[in-house]
Scaffold this motif. Structure first.
Motif, PDB file in Angstrom:
ATOM      1  N   GLY A 251       0.812  -1.219   0.000  1.00  0.00           N
ATOM      2  CA  GLY A 251       0.000   0.000   0.000  1.00  0.00           C
ATOM      3  C   GLY A 251       0.837   1.257   0.000  1.00  0.00           C
ATOM      4  N   ASP A 252       1.953   1.232   0.732  1.00  0.00           N
ATOM      5  CA  ASP A 252       2.845   2.397   0.765  1.00  0.00           C
ATOM      6  C   ASP A 252       3.490   2.620  -0.601  1.00  0.00           C
ATOM      7  OD1 ASP A 252       2.285   2.620   3.485  1.00  0.00           O
ATOM      8  OD2 ASP A 252       3.970   1.345   4.040  1.00  0.00           O
ATOM      9  N   SER A 253       3.845   1.528  -1.258  1.00  0.00           N
ATOM     10  CA  SER A 253       4.403   1.617  -2.608  1.00  0.00           C
ATOM     11  C   SER A 253       3.394   2.262  -3.548  1.00  0.00           C
ATOM     12  CB  SER A 253       4.769   0.214  -3.103  1.00  0.00           C
ATOM     13  OG  SER A 253       5.323   0.255  -4.397  1.00  0.00           O
ATOM     14  N   PHE A 254       2.139   1.855  -3.424  1.00  0.00           N
ATOM     15  CA  PHE A 254       1.072   2.422  -4.251  1.00  0.00           C
ATOM     16  C   PHE A 254       0.957   3.931  -4.033  1.00  0.00           C
ATOM     17  CE2 PHE A 254      -3.181   3.823  -5.168  1.00  0.00           C
ATOM     18  CZ  PHE A 254      -3.555   3.131  -6.301  1.00  0.00           C
ATOM     19  N   ILE A 255       0.899   4.335  -2.773  1.00  0.00           N
ATOM     20  CA  ILE A 255       0.652   5.746  -2.465  1.00  0.00           C
ATOM     21  C   ILE A 255       1.831   6.628  -2.860  1.00  0.00           C
ATOM     22  CG2 ILE A 255       0.327   7.366  -0.538  1.00  0.00           C
ATOM     23  CD1 ILE A 255      -1.434   5.049   0.677  1.00  0.00           C
ATOM     24  N   GLY A 256       3.054   6.192  -2.550  1.00  0.00           N
ATOM     25  CA  GLY A 256       4.218   6.985  -2.945  1.00  0.00           C
ATOM     26  C   GLY A 256       4.323   7.124  -4.447  1.00  0.00           C
ATOM     27  N   SER A 257       4.036   6.051  -5.172  1.00  0.00           N
ATOM     28  CA  SER A 257       4.099   6.085  -6.630  1.00  0.00           C
ATOM     29  C   SER A 257       2.980   6.941  -7.210  1.00  0.00           C
ATOM     30  CB  SER A 257       4.018   4.660  -7.194  1.00  0.00           C
ATOM     31  OG  SER A 257       5.061   3.865  -6.680  1.00  0.00           O
ATOM     32  N   PHE A 258       1.796   6.865  -6.608  1.00  0.00           N
ATOM     33  CA  PHE A 258       0.680   7.712  -7.048  1.00  0.00           C
ATOM     34  C   PHE A 258       1.028   9.188  -6.864  1.00  0.00           C
ATOM     35  CE2 PHE A 258      -3.260  10.034  -6.033  1.00  0.00           C
ATOM     36  CZ  PHE A 258      -3.947   9.859  -7.224  1.00  0.00           C
ATOM     37  N   ALA A 259       1.621   9.522  -5.719  1.00  0.00           N
ATOM     38  CA  ALA A 259       2.039  10.908  -5.474  1.00  0.00           C
ATOM     39  C   ALA A 259       3.058  11.359  -6.519  1.00  0.00           C
ATOM     40  CB  ALA A 259       2.626  11.035  -4.070  1.00  0.00           C
ATOM     41  N   TYR A 260       3.968  10.463  -6.881  1.00  0.00           N
ATOM     42  CA  TYR A 260       4.948  10.776  -7.930  1.00  0.00           C
ATOM     43  C   TYR A 260       4.244  11.086  -9.252  1.00  0.00           C
ATOM     44  CZ  TYR A 260       8.466   9.985 -11.541  1.00  0.00           C
ATOM     45  OH  TYR A 260       9.278  10.111 -12.649  1.00  0.00           O
ATOM     46  N   GLY A 261       3.230  10.300  -9.591  1.00  0.00           N
ATOM     47  CA  GLY A 261       2.476  10.552 -10.812  1.00  0.00           C
ATOM     48  C   GLY A 261       1.824  11.926 -10.801  1.00  0.00           C
ATOM     49  N   LEU A 262       1.196  12.279  -9.680  1.00  0.00           N
ATOM     50  CA  LEU A 262       0.587  13.607  -9.562  1.00  0.00           C
ATOM     51  C   LEU A 262       1.645  14.701  -9.667  1.00  0.00           C
ATOM     52  CD1 LEU A 262      -2.078  13.250  -6.707  1.00  0.00           C
ATOM     53  CD2 LEU A 262      -2.382  12.965  -9.179  1.00  0.00           C
ATOM     54  N   ALA A 263       2.824  14.449  -9.091  1.00  0.00           N
ATOM     55  CA  ALA A 263       3.899  15.438  -9.139  1.00  0.00           C
ATOM     56  C   ALA A 263       4.377  15.702 -10.559  1.00  0.00           C
ATOM     57  CB  ALA A 263       5.073  14.983  -8.274  1.00  0.00           C
ATOM     58  N   ASN A 264       4.104  14.758 -11.454  1.00  0.00           N
ATOM     59  CA  ASN A 264       4.449  14.916 -12.866  1.00  0.00           C
ATOM     60  C   ASN A 264       3.277  15.427 -13.695  1.00  0.00           C
ATOM     61  OD1 ASN A 264       7.316  13.786 -13.671  1.00  0.00           O
ATOM     62  ND2 ASN A 264       6.576  12.525 -11.987  1.00  0.00           N
ATOM     63  N   ASN A 265       2.213  15.842 -13.001  1.00  0.00           N
ATOM     64  CA  ASN A 265       1.014  16.389 -13.661  1.00  0.00           C
ATOM     65  C   ASN A 265       0.288  15.347 -14.519  1.00  0.00           C
ATOM     66  OD1 ASN A 265       1.229  19.112 -12.650  1.00  0.00           O
ATOM     67  ND2 ASN A 265       2.940  19.393 -14.070  1.00  0.00           N
ATOM     68  N   TRP A 266       0.423  14.062 -14.162  1.00  0.00           N
ATOM     69  CA  TRP A 266      -0.315  13.020 -14.865  1.00  0.00           C
ATOM     70  C   TRP A 266      -1.773  13.059 -14.440  1.00  0.00           C
ATOM     71  CZ3 TRP A 266       3.255   8.146 -14.042  1.00  0.00           C
ATOM     72  CH2 TRP A 266       4.486   8.383 -14.691  1.00  0.00           C
ATOM     73  N   ASN A 267      -2.661  12.539 -15.303  1.00  0.00           N
ATOM     74  CA  ASN A 267      -4.053  12.402 -14.873  1.00  0.00           C
ATOM     75  C   ASN A 267      -4.146  11.247 -13.879  1.00  0.00           C
ATOM     76  OD1 ASN A 267      -4.546   9.858 -16.276  1.00  0.00           O
ATOM     77  ND2 ASN A 267      -4.715  11.033 -18.175  1.00  0.00           N
ATOM     78  N   VAL A 268      -5.277  11.170 -13.194  1.00  0.00           N
ATOM     79  CA  VAL A 268      -5.421  10.214 -12.097  1.00  0.00           C
ATOM     80  C   VAL A 268      -5.283   8.773 -12.579  1.00  0.00           C
ATOM     81  CG1 VAL A 268      -6.994   9.329 -10.332  1.00  0.00           C
ATOM     82  CG2 VAL A 268      -6.821  11.778 -10.713  1.00  0.00           C
ATOM     83  N   THR A 269      -5.880   8.442 -13.706  1.00  0.00           N
ATOM     84  CA  THR A 269      -5.826   7.074 -14.205  1.00  0.00           C
ATOM     85  C   THR A 269      -4.394   6.639 -14.501  1.00  0.00           C
ATOM     86  OG1 THR A 269      -8.050   7.224 -15.139  1.00  0.00           O
ATOM     87  CG2 THR A 269      -6.616   5.511 -16.021  1.00  0.00           C
ATOM     88  N   LYS A 270      -3.622   7.513 -15.148  1.00  0.00           N
ATOM     89  CA  LYS A 270      -2.229   7.183 -15.449  1.00  0.00           C
ATOM     90  C   LYS A 270      -1.423   7.002 -14.170  1.00  0.00           C
ATOM     91  CE  LYS A 270       1.824   8.776 -18.071  1.00  0.00           C
ATOM     92  NZ  LYS A 270       2.377   9.816 -18.963  1.00  0.00           N
ATOM     93  N   ALA A 271      -1.657   7.865 -13.181  1.00  0.00           N
ATOM     94  CA  ALA A 271      -0.942   7.759 -11.910  1.00  0.00           C
ATOM     95  C   ALA A 271      -1.313   6.465 -11.180  1.00  0.00           C
ATOM     96  CB  ALA A 271      -1.240   8.974 -11.042  1.00  0.00           C
ATOM     97  N   ILE A 272      -2.585   6.073 -11.238  1.00  0.00           N
ATOM     98  CA  ILE A 272      -3.018   4.834 -10.596  1.00  0.00           C
ATOM     99  C   ILE A 272      -2.378   3.624 -11.272  1.00  0.00           C
ATOM    100  CG2 ILE A 272      -4.994   3.299 -10.205  1.00  0.00           C
ATOM    101  CD1 ILE A 272      -6.698   5.766  -9.678  1.00  0.00           C
ATOM    102  N   LYS A 273      -2.306   3.632 -12.598  1.00  0.00           N
ATOM    103  CA  LYS A 273      -1.697   2.509 -13.311  1.00  0.00           C
ATOM    104  C   LYS A 273      -0.235   2.334 -12.907  1.00  0.00           C
ATOM    105  CE  LYS A 273      -4.711   2.456 -17.379  1.00  0.00           C
ATOM    106  NZ  LYS A 273      -4.804   2.691 -18.843  1.00  0.00           N
ATOM    107  N   LEU A 274       0.489   3.438 -12.774  1.00  0.00           N
ATOM    108  CA  LEU A 274       1.873   3.376 -12.304  1.00  0.00           C
ATOM    109  C   LEU A 274       1.926   2.778 -10.906  1.00  0.00           C
ATOM    110  CD1 LEU A 274       4.925   4.623 -12.885  1.00  0.00           C
ATOM    111  CD2 LEU A 274       4.196   6.160 -11.057  1.00  0.00           C
ATOM    112  N   ALA A 275       1.022   3.239 -10.032  1.00  0.00           N
ATOM    113  CA  ALA A 275       1.000   2.785  -8.645  1.00  0.00           C
ATOM    114  C   ALA A 275       0.654   1.304  -8.530  1.00  0.00           C
ATOM    115  CB  ALA A 275       0.011   3.629  -7.845  1.00  0.00           C
ATOM    116  N   ILE A 276      -0.250   0.825  -9.381  1.00  0.00           N
ATOM    117  CA  ILE A 276      -0.598  -0.598  -9.394  1.00  0.00           C
ATOM    118  C   ILE A 276       0.628  -1.444  -9.744  1.00  0.00           C
ATOM    119  CG2 ILE A 276      -1.871  -2.360 -10.690  1.00  0.00           C
ATOM    120  CD1 ILE A 276      -4.225  -0.389 -10.813  1.00  0.00           C
ATOM    121  N   ALA A 277       1.377  -1.002 -10.758  1.00  0.00           N
ATOM    122  CA  ALA A 277       2.569  -1.738 -11.160  1.00  0.00           C
ATOM    123  C   ALA A 277       3.624  -1.719 -10.060  1.00  0.00           C
ATOM    124  CB  ALA A 277       3.129  -1.158 -12.453  1.00  0.00           C
TER     125      ALA A 277
END
Length: 308
Positions: A251-277
């Protein structure tokens, strides 16, 4: 890239592996023992930093060897730690993690210095919050300290991610200040008084959480995937099928990676896909921070079919 600030906990994880987790009154023989730096806050900070995010950490350690190891870990990951304090009396937080042969875990936490992080400490570092763009929080520090951090982050128009772990009742006045609320199915069950065992349950729980005032709900369902919901969108994303060795820090991996996606101005779906991986890779490795992947590893996995 935007700046990420993680406000939260440090834990030194003492990890025991055993064929199966013993029942009450039973003693079992373990197969291995390891010590890792961990804690939900520190794990999430490392997860984002390992993807080359700009990350700072705010929290409190004991003035002991475990505390020194955490500072060394932050330095090694390139995480700013000027807002990390040492408590002269309390010890660094410790977690006892027992893992069975299927990667399932049971965790006992002694919070230690984490529970000494105060409202005064948050106010002392208001400038660090101001210099950040995304503020990530969990509940392994005092709840009133979390509230103060949310208030200051909201005051300065920061994007707020709240991971309600371990689950506890949250003041409804805080809900509408949180931009992304990310519970797992167990936490969602507790916070909504609704059993979350399947996707239909998750949809119902996410609806209840939206009604509580959260703007965006991202409900993680382990190997069953992720449900994202707000007032205009409902989206289910599948998980990668992986052989789990240790689910600690997934779960921590998911959240940190999701935050990274947002920090790159990605949309939510793209950030979630990164976090899932990212979380899929994490469960295939032992330990919390040692299991957190690099961006290259995540990109390699995302080239593969999700059902492989």
């Amino acid at each position: 890239m935007k700046n990420i600030l993680v406000i939260g906990s440090f834990m030194t994880d003492l990890v025991f592996k055993t064929e199966r987790i013993p029942v009450e009154g039973e003693t079992s023989i373990g197969s291995s023992y390891n010590k890792f730096t961990g804690g939900k806050g520190a794990n999430q900070a490392v997860a984002a930093a390992r993807l080359n995010g700009n990350v700072k950490m705010m929290g409190k350690l004991g003035n002991d060897d475990f505390g020194k190891e955490h500072i060394a870990s932050l330095q090694a990951e390139g995480i700013g730690h000027q807002a990390v304090l040492f408590d002269p009396e309390a010890s660094t937080g410790v977690g006892n993690v027992t893992i069975d042969q299927n990667g399932n875990n049971r965790i006992i936490v002694v919070p230690g210095a984490n529970m000494k992080l105060s409202i005064k400490d948050i106010d002392r570092f208001e400038d660090v919050i101001m210099q950040s763009n995304i503020v990530v929080l969990q509940l392994e520090i005092p709840i009133e300290t979390v509230y103060r951090a949310i208030e200051l982050a909201h005051k300065h128009n920061k994007t707020i991610i709240l991971n309600p772990a371990p689950a506890q009742e949250i003041d409804s006045d805080m809900a509408n200040k949180v931009d992304y609320f990310i519970p797992n199915e167990t936490e969602a069950s507790i916070l909504t008084n609704t059993e979350v065992n399947n996707l239909d349950d998750a949809k119902e729980a996410s609806k209840i959480l939206l009604n509580q005032g959260y703007k965006n709900v991202i409900l993680t369902l382990g190997d069953k995937g992720v449900l994202f919901r707000n007032t205009s969108e409902l989206n289910y994303l599948e998980a990668f099928k992986m052989k789990a060795i240790d689910t600690t820090a997934a779960g921590d991996s998911f959240i940190g990676s999701f935050a990274y996606g947002l920090a790159n101005n990605w949309n939510v779906t793209k950030a979630i896909k990164l976090a899932i991986a990212a979380s899929a890779i994490t469960v295939t490795r032992l330990g919390a921070q040692p299991s957190l992947p690099t961006l290259q590893e995540i990109n390699e996995l995302m080239k593969q079919p999700i059902h492989a």
